[in-house]
Design an enzyme around this catalytic site. Structure first.
Site, PDB file in Angstrom:
ATOM      1  CG  MET A  15      46.328  41.441  39.131  1.00 46.55           C
ATOM      2  SD  MET A  15      45.569  43.010  38.820  1.00 46.55           S
ATOM      3  CE  MET A  15      46.522  44.066  39.795  1.00 46.55           C
ATOM      4  CB  VAL A  91      52.216  33.711  42.528  1.00 44.11           C
ATOM      5  CG1 VAL A  91      53.638  33.914  41.783  1.00 44.11           C
ATOM      6  CG2 VAL A  91      52.500  33.609  44.035  1.00 44.11           C
ATOM      7  CD  GLU A  93      45.995  37.313  47.081  1.00 38.91           C
ATOM      8  OE1 GLU A  93      46.859  37.404  46.495  1.00 38.91           O
ATOM      9  OE2 GLU A  93      45.518  38.180  47.863  1.00 38.91           O
ATOM     10  CE  LYS A  98      49.730  36.287  47.457  1.00 42.10           C
ATOM     11  NZ  LYS A  98      50.149  36.447  45.990  1.00 42.10           N
ATOM     12  CB  SER A 120      44.067  42.207  47.253  1.00 39.91           C
ATOM     13  OG  SER A 120      43.843  40.821  46.781  1.00 39.91           O
ATOM     14  CG  HIS A 141      46.730  45.854  46.359  1.00 36.91           C
ATOM     15  ND1 HIS A 141      45.476  46.421  46.788  1.00 36.91           N
ATOM     16  CD2 HIS A 141      46.603  44.716  45.568  1.00 36.91           C
ATOM     17  CE1 HIS A 141      44.568  45.627  46.168  1.00 36.91           C
ATOM     18  NE2 HIS A 141      45.217  44.781  45.672  1.00 36.91           N
ATOM     19  CG  ASN A 144      42.002  43.388  36.934  1.00 38.20           C
ATOM     20  OD1 ASN A 144      42.013  43.771  35.880  1.00 38.20           O
ATOM     21  ND2 ASN A 144      41.493  42.360  37.409  1.00 38.20           N
ATOM     22  CG  ASN A 192      40.522  45.369  47.077  1.00 33.97           C
ATOM     23  OD1 ASN A 192      40.118  46.006  46.171  1.00 33.97           O
ATOM     24  ND2 ASN A 192      41.195  44.431  47.006  1.00 33.97           N
TER      25      ASN A 192
HETATM   26  N1  CAA Z   1      43.184  45.771  30.664  1.00 33.68           N
HETATM   27  C1  CAA Z   1      43.974  46.527  30.126  1.00 33.68           C
HETATM   28  N2  CAA Z   1      43.423  47.923  29.872  1.00 33.68           N
HETATM   29  C2  CAA Z   1      42.032  47.815  29.640  1.00 33.68           C
HETATM   30  C3  CAA Z   1      41.205  46.884  30.153  1.00 33.68           C
HETATM   31  C4  CAA Z   1      41.735  45.769  30.487  1.00 33.68           C
HETATM   32  N3  CAA Z   1      40.936  44.579  30.813  1.00 33.68           N
HETATM   33  N4  CAA Z   1      39.910  47.387  29.817  1.00 33.68           N
HETATM   34  C5  CAA Z   1      40.272  48.442  29.359  1.00 33.68           C
HETATM   35  N5  CAA Z   1      41.544  48.785  29.229  1.00 33.68           N
HETATM   36  C6  CAA Z   1      42.018  50.110  29.016  1.00 33.68           C
HETATM   37  C7  CAA Z   1      42.011  50.173  27.521  1.00 33.68           C
HETATM   38  O1  CAA Z   1      42.779  49.790  26.740  1.00 33.68           O
HETATM   39  C8  CAA Z   1      42.012  51.724  27.259  1.00 33.68           C
HETATM   40  O2  CAA Z   1      43.259  51.963  27.374  1.00 33.68           O
HETATM   41  P1  CAA Z   1      44.037  53.405  26.627  1.00 33.68           P
HETATM   42  O3  CAA Z   1      43.252  54.642  27.194  1.00 33.68           O
HETATM   43  O4  CAA Z   1      45.645  53.398  27.271  1.00 33.68           O
HETATM   44  O5  CAA Z   1      43.687  53.172  25.185  1.00 33.68           O
HETATM   45  C9  CAA Z   1      41.172  52.363  28.569  1.00 33.68           C
HETATM   46  O6  CAA Z   1      41.400  51.326  29.352  1.00 33.68           O
HETATM   47  C10 CAA Z   1      39.828  52.793  28.535  1.00 33.68           C
HETATM   48  O7  CAA Z   1      39.125  51.537  27.974  1.00 33.68           O
HETATM   49  P2  CAA Z   1      38.057  51.836  26.967  1.00 33.68           P
HETATM   50  O8  CAA Z   1      37.626  53.169  26.672  1.00 33.68           O
HETATM   51  O9  CAA Z   1      37.780  50.795  26.269  1.00 33.68           O
HETATM   52  O10 CAA Z   1      37.050  51.465  28.140  1.00 33.68           O
HETATM   53  P3  CAA Z   1      36.458  52.406  29.753  1.00 33.68           P
HETATM   54  O11 CAA Z   1      36.519  53.697  29.306  1.00 33.68           O
HETATM   55  O12 CAA Z   1      35.185  51.940  29.800  1.00 33.68           O
HETATM   56  O13 CAA Z   1      37.505  52.029  30.666  1.00 33.68           O
HETATM   57  C11 CAA Z   1      38.252  50.674  32.638  1.00 33.68           C
HETATM   58  C12 CAA Z   1      37.626  50.779  31.112  1.00 33.68           C
HETATM   59  C13 CAA Z   1      39.455  51.535  32.777  1.00 33.68           C
HETATM   60  C14 CAA Z   1      38.429  49.306  32.923  1.00 33.68           C
HETATM   61  C15 CAA Z   1      37.066  51.350  33.407  1.00 33.68           C
HETATM   62  O14 CAA Z   1      35.843  50.797  33.192  1.00 33.68           O
HETATM   63  C16 CAA Z   1      37.286  51.410  34.900  1.00 33.68           C
HETATM   64  O15 CAA Z   1      38.169  52.035  35.467  1.00 33.68           O
HETATM   65  N6  CAA Z   1      36.468  50.288  35.451  1.00 33.68           N
HETATM   66  C17 CAA Z   1      36.970  50.304  37.074  1.00 33.68           C
HETATM   67  C18 CAA Z   1      38.150  49.416  37.278  1.00 33.68           C
HETATM   68  C19 CAA Z   1      38.203  49.157  38.550  1.00 33.68           C
HETATM   69  O16 CAA Z   1      37.568  49.806  39.536  1.00 33.68           O
HETATM   70  N7  CAA Z   1      39.320  48.548  38.942  1.00 33.68           N
HETATM   71  C20 CAA Z   1      39.514  47.858  40.582  1.00 33.68           C
HETATM   72  C21 CAA Z   1      39.007  46.557  40.636  1.00 33.68           C
HETATM   73  S1  CAA Z   1      39.395  45.878  42.320  1.00 33.68           S
HETATM   74  C22 CAA Z   1      40.978  45.531  42.182  1.00 33.68           C
HETATM   75  O17 CAA Z   1      41.603  45.547  41.104  1.00 33.68           O
HETATM   76  C23 CAA Z   1      41.501  45.079  43.420  1.00 33.68           C
HETATM   77  C24 CAA Z   1      41.757  43.846  43.922  1.00 33.68           C
HETATM   78  O18 CAA Z   1      42.560  43.589  44.766  1.00 33.68           O
HETATM   79  C25 CAA Z   1      41.067  42.673  43.306  1.00 33.68           C
END
Ligand code: CAA
Length: 286
Positions: A15, A91, A93, A98, A120, A141, A144, A192
Site C-alpha cells: 500500500m 505501516v 496494522e 504505529k 483500515s 484510507h 488495494n 470494507n
Molecule cells: N497493483 C497495481 N496495479 C495493478 C495490480 C496490482 N496488483 N493489478 C493490476 N493492476 C493495474 C494494471 O497495471 C492495469 O493498470 P493500467 O491500466 O494503468 O495499465 C490495471 O490495473 C488493469 O489491470 P489488468 O487489465 O491487468 O486487470 P484487470 O482489468 O483485471 O484489473 C484490478 C485489475 C484493477 C485489480 C481489478 O481486478 C479490480 O478492480 N479488482 C478489485 C480490487 C478491489 O476491490 N480492491 C479493494 C480491495 S479491499 C481493500 O483494499 C481495503 C482494505 O483495507 C484491505
C-alpha cells in the site's frame, strides 16, 4: 533543485509504495520511508514496473513517467518528514508499531503538517495518544491496488479539526483520487464494511458445500459485476489481512457476522496467504 509540494509516506509495503508513486505521478515530491531497505527496493521496483507498463500501453507519457519516478526518494530516516505538508502512515496494522512510528514522526514533523493513517481497522481515536497534535490527525484510507483504485475514505476522529479534514479531501483529489468523507468513525468505514461481510457470506457458502471457490467467484463476477470474485479478491488483499480485519471486526463490534470461518483460518495456518505466497483460495495459473 525544484521544490514541489512534498509529502512523506511511512511504510513501504504494497500500500505505502503505491500511494507514494500515485502522489509522485501527480507532481508531489515524495519521501518514502521504511526501516527495511528490501521493502524500499521492492516497492520502488514494483511501482516502476507498473508505471513503465503504462508507457508501453500508451496510457502514460514516458517523460511524465520518468519524472514521477525521480520524484520519489527512498530512505530510512524519520528526519525526512520535515518539510512534508502531508504524512501518510502505512505501516503494519499493529497499534504499538504505529504508535512507535508516530512518536518518531512527531520528533521531526512541521507544525502545520497533517498526518493520515492508512489503517483500515484502527480508527485515529485509538492511535491519537501517540501524536502531538490530534487535531491534525485522521484516517486517510486507500484501497488495494492503490495506483488503481479511485476511492479514498477520509475519516475524522472526535478531535480532528475541520481544516484537517478539508486538507485531506483536497490532497486525495490532488493525487487523482475520489475521496468520501465519513461523518464519524465506524468499524470497516464504508467499503470494507460492505465488502468483508459479503466475503464472509461467500466463504460460508463454500464451507457449507453449496458451491466451489471458482464457481462462487464466477457467480459474483457475472451477477454482481465485481471485477474479481470474493476469493480472488481475498487472495489479492492477503488472507492474513482478511483474517485480521475479521478478528478486529468481531473484537470491536461484537457482531458475530465478523467471525472468521474455518476455511480461512485453515489456509492462514498453513501459510497459504494469497498472491503474496503464490496461492490462497485460488492458485494463479503459471
Ligand atoms: N497493483 C497495481 N496495479 C495493478 C495490480 C496490482 N496488483 N493489478 C493490476 N493492476 C493495474 C494494471 O497495471 C492495469 O493498470 P493500467 O491500466 O494503468 O495499465 C490495471 O490495473 C488493469 O489491470 P489488468 O487489465 O491487468 O486487470 P484487470 O482489468 O483485471 O484489473 C484490478 C485489475 C484493477 C485489480 C481489478 O481486478 C479490480 O478492480 N479488482 C478489485 C480490487 C478491489 O476491490 N480492491 C479493494 C480491495 S479491499 C481493500 O483494499 C481495503 C482494505 O483495507 C484491505
Amino acid at each position: 533543485m525544484r521544490a514541489g509540494p512534498t509529502i512523506a509516506v511511512v511504510g513501504a509495503g504494497a500500500m505505502g509504495g503505491q500511494i507514494a508513486y500515485q502522489a509522485a505521478l501527480h507532481g508531489y515530491d515524495v519521501r518514502l520511508i521504511s526501516r527495511s531497505e528490501d521493502r524500499l527496493r521492492d516497492a520502488s521496483m514494483a511501482s516502476s514496473a507498473l508505471l513503465r507498463r503504462r508507457v508501453e500501453k500508451g496510457t502514460l507519457n514516458s517523460d511524465a513517467c520518468e519524472a514521477a519516478l525521480a520524484r520519489v526518494s527512498l530512505g530510512s530516516g524519520f528526519e525526512a518528514v520535515a518539510g512534508a505538508e502531508t504524512i501518510i502512515e502505512s505501516v503494519a496494522e499493529d497499534r504499538d508499531i504505529k504508535c512507535d512510528v508516530y512518536a518518531r514522526i512527531c520528533e521531526h514533523v512541521d507544525d502545520t503538517a497533517i498526518i493520515g493513517t492508512n489503517s483500515s481497522t484502527l480508527p485515529c481515536s485509538v492511535l491519537e495518544m501517540a501524536v502531538t497534535h490530534p487535531e491534525r490527525f485522521l484516517n486517510i484510507h486507500f484501497f488495494n491496488p492503490a495506483l488503481r483504485m479511485a476511492l479514498v475514505e477520509v475519516v475524522p476522529g472526535p478531535n480532528t479539526a475541520e481544516a484537517t479534514i478539508v486538507r485531506a479531501m483536497d490532497f486525495a483529489r490532488a493525487i487523482g483520487k475520489t475521496p468520501v468523507r465519513l461523518a464519524r468513525q465506524e468499524y470497516g468505514f464504508i467499503a470494507n464494511r460492505i465488502l468483508f461481510i459479503a466475503i464472509q457470506e461467500a466463504m460460508h457458502l463454500v464451507q457449507g458445500g453449496y458451491i466451489s471457490v471458482e464457481d462462487c467467484d464466477l457467480a459474483v463476477r457475472n451477477a454482481l459485476g465485481w471485477p474479481m470474485g470474493p476469493f480472488q479478491l481475498s487472495d489479492l488483499v492477503g488472507l492474513d489481512v482478511v483474517e485480521a480485519i475479521l478478528d478486529e471486526g468481531l473484537h470491536q463490534t461484537g457482531d458475530q457476522r465478523w467471525e472468521a470461518v474455518e476455511l480461512l483460518r485453515d489456509l492462514v495456518a498453513r501459510g497459504r496467504l494469497g498472491n503474496k505466497t503464490g496461492a490462497g483460495f485460488t492458485t494463479p495459473s503459471a
